[in-house]
Design a protein around this motif. Sequence first.
Motif, PDB file in Angstrom:
ATOM      1  N   GLN A   1      33.442  49.715  49.391  1.00  0.00           N
ATOM      2  CA  GLN A   1      32.329  50.657  49.361  1.00  0.00           C
ATOM      3  C   GLN A   1      32.509  51.676  48.245  1.00  0.00           C
ATOM      4  OE1 GLN A   1      33.967  49.516  51.983  1.00  0.00           O
ATOM      5  NE2 GLN A   1      32.791  49.686  53.911  1.00  0.00           N
ATOM      6  N   ARG A   2      33.750  52.122  48.020  1.00  0.00           N
ATOM      7  CA  ARG A   2      34.005  53.080  46.944  1.00  0.00           C
ATOM      8  C   ARG A   2      33.732  52.440  45.581  1.00  0.00           C
ATOM      9  NH1 ARG A   2      39.875  54.522  47.605  1.00  0.00           N
ATOM     10  NH2 ARG A   2      39.533  56.088  45.982  1.00  0.00           N
ATOM     11  N   LEU A   3      34.122  51.179  45.427  1.00  0.00           N
ATOM     12  CA  LEU A   3      33.847  50.466  44.181  1.00  0.00           C
ATOM     13  C   LEU A   3      32.348  50.303  43.973  1.00  0.00           C
ATOM     14  CD1 LEU A   3      36.603  47.694  44.295  1.00  0.00           C
ATOM     15  CD2 LEU A   3      36.426  49.525  42.617  1.00  0.00           C
ATOM     16  N   GLU A   4      31.657  49.916  45.044  1.00  0.00           N
ATOM     17  CA  GLU A   4      30.210  49.725  44.941  1.00  0.00           C
ATOM     18  C   GLU A   4      29.500  51.037  44.642  1.00  0.00           C
ATOM     19  OE1 GLU A   4      29.637  45.849  47.908  1.00  0.00           O
ATOM     20  OE2 GLU A   4      29.542  47.901  48.726  1.00  0.00           O
ATOM     21  N   SER A   5      29.999  52.125  45.227  1.00  0.00           N
ATOM     22  CA  SER A   5      29.416  53.443  44.957  1.00  0.00           C
ATOM     23  C   SER A   5      29.595  53.818  43.494  1.00  0.00           C
ATOM     24  CB  SER A   5      30.081  54.494  45.855  1.00  0.00           C
ATOM     25  OG  SER A   5      29.646  55.792  45.521  1.00  0.00           O
ATOM     26  N   LEU A   6      30.793  53.530  42.939  1.00  0.00           N
ATOM     27  CA  LEU A   6      31.023  53.825  41.534  1.00  0.00           C
ATOM     28  C   LEU A   6      30.098  52.998  40.647  1.00  0.00           C
ATOM     29  CD1 LEU A   6      32.733  55.105  39.235  1.00  0.00           C
ATOM     30  CD2 LEU A   6      34.208  53.084  39.388  1.00  0.00           C
ATOM     31  N   MET A   7      29.985  51.708  40.935  1.00  0.00           N
ATOM     32  CA  MET A   7      29.174  50.827  40.096  1.00  0.00           C
ATOM     33  C   MET A   7      27.695  51.234  40.115  1.00  0.00           C
ATOM     34  SD  MET A   7      31.431  48.967  38.822  1.00  0.00           S
ATOM     35  CE  MET A   7      33.095  48.427  39.150  1.00  0.00           C
ATOM     36  N   ALA A   8      27.259  51.749  41.253  1.00  0.00           N
ATOM     37  CA  ALA A   8      25.856  52.141  41.369  1.00  0.00           C
ATOM     38  C   ALA A   8      25.522  53.356  40.521  1.00  0.00           C
ATOM     39  CB  ALA A   8      25.527  52.415  42.835  1.00  0.00           C
ATOM     40  N   SER A   9      26.516  54.218  40.297  1.00  0.00           N
ATOM     41  CA  SER A   9      26.245  55.461  39.561  1.00  0.00           C
ATOM     42  C   SER A   9      26.795  55.453  38.141  1.00  0.00           C
ATOM     43  CB  SER A   9      26.855  56.650  40.327  1.00  0.00           C
ATOM     44  OG  SER A   9      28.256  56.491  40.449  1.00  0.00           O
ATOM     45  N   LEU A  10      27.617  54.449  37.784  1.00  0.00           N
ATOM     46  CA  LEU A  10      28.296  54.457  36.487  1.00  0.00           C
ATOM     47  C   LEU A  10      27.375  53.976  35.369  1.00  0.00           C
ATOM     48  CD1 LEU A  10      31.063  54.932  35.119  1.00  0.00           C
ATOM     49  CD2 LEU A  10      31.515  52.487  35.458  1.00  0.00           C
ATOM     50  N   ASP A  11      27.367  54.715  34.275  1.00  0.00           N
ATOM     51  CA  ASP A  11      26.630  54.321  33.076  1.00  0.00           C
ATOM     52  C   ASP A  11      27.617  53.686  32.101  1.00  0.00           C
ATOM     53  OD1 ASP A  11      25.164  54.034  30.769  1.00  0.00           O
ATOM     54  OD2 ASP A  11      24.286  56.042  30.820  1.00  0.00           O
TER      55      ASP A  11
END
Length: 425
Positions: A23-33
Amino acid sequence: MPSQRPSERWTSYEDWDYGTMKQRLESLMASLDKAALVDHVEAVLGSSVSMSEPFSAGQYWCCFECFALDGRLVIARVRLPRHPDSKASDHDEAYIMQCEAATMAFLRHSVTAIPFPTMYAYEAPGSARAAKAGAPYMLIEGFYGNLLQDVDHSLETQDRILGQWTLFQAQLATFTFPQIGSISHFSEDSGPVIGPVAAAASDGLPNFGPFSSAKEYLSAVAKARLDRAINNNKDTTHLTRLGLFTFHDIVRSTDIFNHDGPFPLNHMDMGIQNLLVNDTLTIIAVIDWEMAQSAPWAVFYYPMPFPLLMADERIAEILADATHGAHRNTVKQHKTRDMYRAKFAGAEKALAEGGRPLLGSIAAVLAQESSRIYGIAEKIGVFDGMEEMLTRELVRLGYGLEGEAADRKLEELEYGKRGVQDITM
């Protein structure tokens, strides 16, 4: 030079589907440019780059590889969102990253004989580039090579590697400080400044030091580990908690760790997982410096894959019995430990002859109770099923007790553990 790029062994989400890691990885990927990261790398290199699809993740960082047409590699190391159960504050998180960046600056200015990555950029929390990318990050030099943990560990390989491995640790230990802690700031004018231990900040202990004695520091370390085990009662065994309490009691109640400074600089995690080698088994980079700090000499101990966890008498019994199931592995580990210690002695002699003598001897420390106790304590709760054996070895080394006397001591420690919440430092 090996042709393999780091990203060729990266597995993205594979093996990270536990706890809240995915979930932490997915959260990062969702917000990372990612485009913002690429733009920054291209500005640093002055060249177009492509970013790898696979990524590598750890407890705190996620890494992407940026590859330039001329073959240069840059690793974009992006900070993951905090674990939901983390006690660390935003300030703690920023301090951890600040210390790693300061350590890398110190290395770049002061250390020439140890291979380490160049840090091209550090975008701290709140910086314009970090805000644009969606997370704090570092841009670090990448290398073609393999992790030492993925290389064959024959005795011939060990002989080739251990000389380099021990020399790098000894060279780092020639830098000493009056206190124990992390390099929190560095400038060429003022030099390194020792602040609280950054690794402790991840547990929400921002005021963890700096310390003026080994006993003071290790008492705090032992108490923090014990508190964590008690607070995570459902995830730790009774024997794990007893082992950690035993370590805590040895540090506090004996003279084994009564050592003052100066204290050597230590990577604190210079194991096979953080050493990159090429095809000729030359170490081309020591990576992941976020835990580096000045530390007591006792934190030098025999690492994986050749730890020293049993009594010498027990090791001798296995070495003498060729039919024992552990004979072959014990022989290999015993020979490697002898080689490791001898390589340290050789490194120390070479440094002294070169005009940079150590203020202590790592080779000598490895034979002392303090090193053996610390090394065993590091494995409490790590090796399932070995907690009782490890705790009994702590009792033997720490109090000089075996047999029935050790049994009585363990009963006494068990009784004391029940009131552990009342322990004062």
